[in-house]
Write an enzyme that holds these catalytic residues in place. Structure first.
Site: not given
Ligand code: FPP
Length: 247
Positions: A21, A24, A34, A69-70, A189, A208
């Site tokens: 996480d 962005g 982002r 996320n969609w 996380r 854990e």
């Molecule tokens: C969360 O950050 C991250 C994601 C929803 C996507 C994770 C994807 C990758 C790291 C890229 C590719 C992955 C692989 C396995 C090849 P966020 O966008 O929710 O960040 P925010 O909470 O700061 O908005």
């Protein structure tokens, strides 16, 4: 002594799950879009997978894309899918070199066709690897997974293949996407959020939990090792008392 050397390899979690996480927010800090955060998140994925494989973790699950996320802006979803296809495509060779098997959990059929095809190809090309299994959670949500399991079990009852009284933990376990994967002992996380966010709700029952303020693009294998060291200081009681664990 390096952080890695401090790890007790005989008490290693065999399965680590990670909610990646903060991509962005990391990008925003740099004054970027982002997607720049997601692109840099791939570097963290690479380093973390390498670190986990180096010390002998057997399963690493990464929450790469949730069902929720969609609902993100269309351009971000499209860019993330493109990044996934691209990354899987170029990393398959490295996975093979390092004897890592790729697996995926989630509603995979809802992925765009090129992403689905690329994923299936990588899964098939790495299926005989045995040192570690990298599990990507894609279009995954735990409630979706549990509903899916309940539907299949209910169908079994309707068809008189089992009775309601026979349903137990292993019946449910057998219908989850993770039927062939042990439960994670450790869940990490990043980004300072302290939530599970619909991730492996059943499987995390006794895990854990470890939270770090680092945003995912800054996460490196040393951070993984830190989390494992922290895990190794904890006493896992599974509902028992400390005294019972000693005897
Ligand atoms: C969360 O950050 C991250 C994601 C929803 C996507 C994770 C994807 C990758 C790291 C890229 C590719 C992955 C692989 C396995 C090849 P966020 O966008 O929710 O960040 P925010 O909470 O700061 O908005």
């Amino acid at each position: 002594m390096s952080i890695k050397e401090k790890i007790n390899l005989s008490k290693l979690p065999s399965h680590i799950a990670i909610i990646m996480d903060g991509n962005g927010r990391w990008a925003k800090q740099q004054g970027e879009e982002r997607i720049f955060g997601h692109e840099n998140g791939v570097k963290a994925v690479r380093d973390t997978v390498e670190g986990a494989a180096e010390i002998g973790v057997k399963y690493l699950t990464l929450y790469a894309f949730s069902t929720e996320n969609w609902n993100r802006p269309q351009e971000e979803v499209a860019a993330l899918m493109k990044l996934l296809v691209h990354t899987i495509n170029i990393e398959t060779e490295t996975l093979n070199k390092n004897n890592i098997r790729l697996q995926a959990i989630g509603d995979l059929e809802s992925l765009p066709k090129d992403c689905y095809d690329e994923l299936q190809e990588a899964i098939s090309n790495t299926k005989n690897n045995s040192s570690m299994t990298l599990v990507l959670a894609l279009s995954y949500s735990s409630r979706w997974e549990i509903i899916n399991a309940v539907r299949q079990i209910a169908r079994g009852v309707e068809d008189k293949k089992l009775s309601a009284a026979e349903i137990n933990e292993s019946t449910i376990q057998n219908y989850l996407c993770t039927y062939n994967i042990p439960d994670p002992e450790l869940m990490i996380r990043t980004s300072g959020e302290h939530r599970i966010s619909n991730f492996l709700l059943w499987q995390l029952a006794y895990s854990e939990l470890y939270f770090t303020d680092k945003f995912w693009p800054d996460f490196r294998k040393e951070d993984l090792f830190e989390a494992i060291l922290d895990y190794q200081t904890r006493e896992r009681r599974f509902g028992k008392t400390s005294e019972q664990l000693i005897s």
